[in-house]
Motif scaffolding. Structure first.
Motif, short mmCIF file in Angstrom:
data_model
loop_
_atom_site.label_atom_id
_atom_site.label_comp_id
_atom_site.label_asym_id
_atom_site.label_seq_id
_atom_site.Cartn_x
_atom_site.Cartn_y
_atom_site.Cartn_z
N ALA A 199 30.57 -13.24 26.75
CA ALA A 199 29.15 -13.02 27.06
C ALA A 199 28.73 -11.57 26.81
N GLN A 200 29.70 -10.64 26.82
CA GLN A 200 29.38 -9.22 26.59
C GLN A 200 29.33 -8.86 25.12
N ARG A 201 29.64 -9.80 24.26
CA ARG A 201 29.71 -9.54 22.82
C ARG A 201 28.34 -9.15 22.27
N VAL A 202 28.33 -8.12 21.49
CA VAL A 202 27.12 -7.65 20.82
C VAL A 202 27.37 -7.72 19.32
N ASP A 203 26.49 -8.42 18.61
CA ASP A 203 26.62 -8.53 17.16
C ASP A 203 25.61 -7.58 16.53
N PRO A 204 26.05 -6.46 15.99
CA PRO A 204 25.12 -5.49 15.43
C PRO A 204 24.40 -5.97 14.17
N SER A 205 24.88 -7.06 13.59
CA SER A 205 24.22 -7.57 12.38
C SER A 205 22.93 -8.33 12.69
#
Length: 69
Positions: free
Chosen positions: A59-65
């Motif tokens: 849930a903490q994952r951030v996808d910079p794309s």
């Protein structure tokens, strides 16, 4: 998706594997503030189930794309 924590294990705040989340004190602050991963009480002890830890990290994952709206 496979996580870094063993799905069938209970982890305790003093376990070295939990250092990826922070210190014992940081985990205690999160519990007090109702933040962080789900936890269970076993008597007076606190435990974290591996599946809950993996879910929290996912849930903490951030996808910079992806662009913000």
């Amino acid at each position: 998706m496979a996580g870094i924590f063993d799905q069938d294990r209970i982890f305790f705040p003093e376990d070295p594997e939990l250092r990826v989340l922070g210190t014992v004190e940081k985990l205690a602050q999160w519990r007090h503030r109702n933040r962080g991963p789900a936890f269970i009480r076993i008597g007076r002890r606190i435990g974290y189930h591996g599946t809950d830890l993996n879910s929290y990290l996912a849930a903490q994952r951030v996808d910079p794309s992806t662009k913000a709206a």
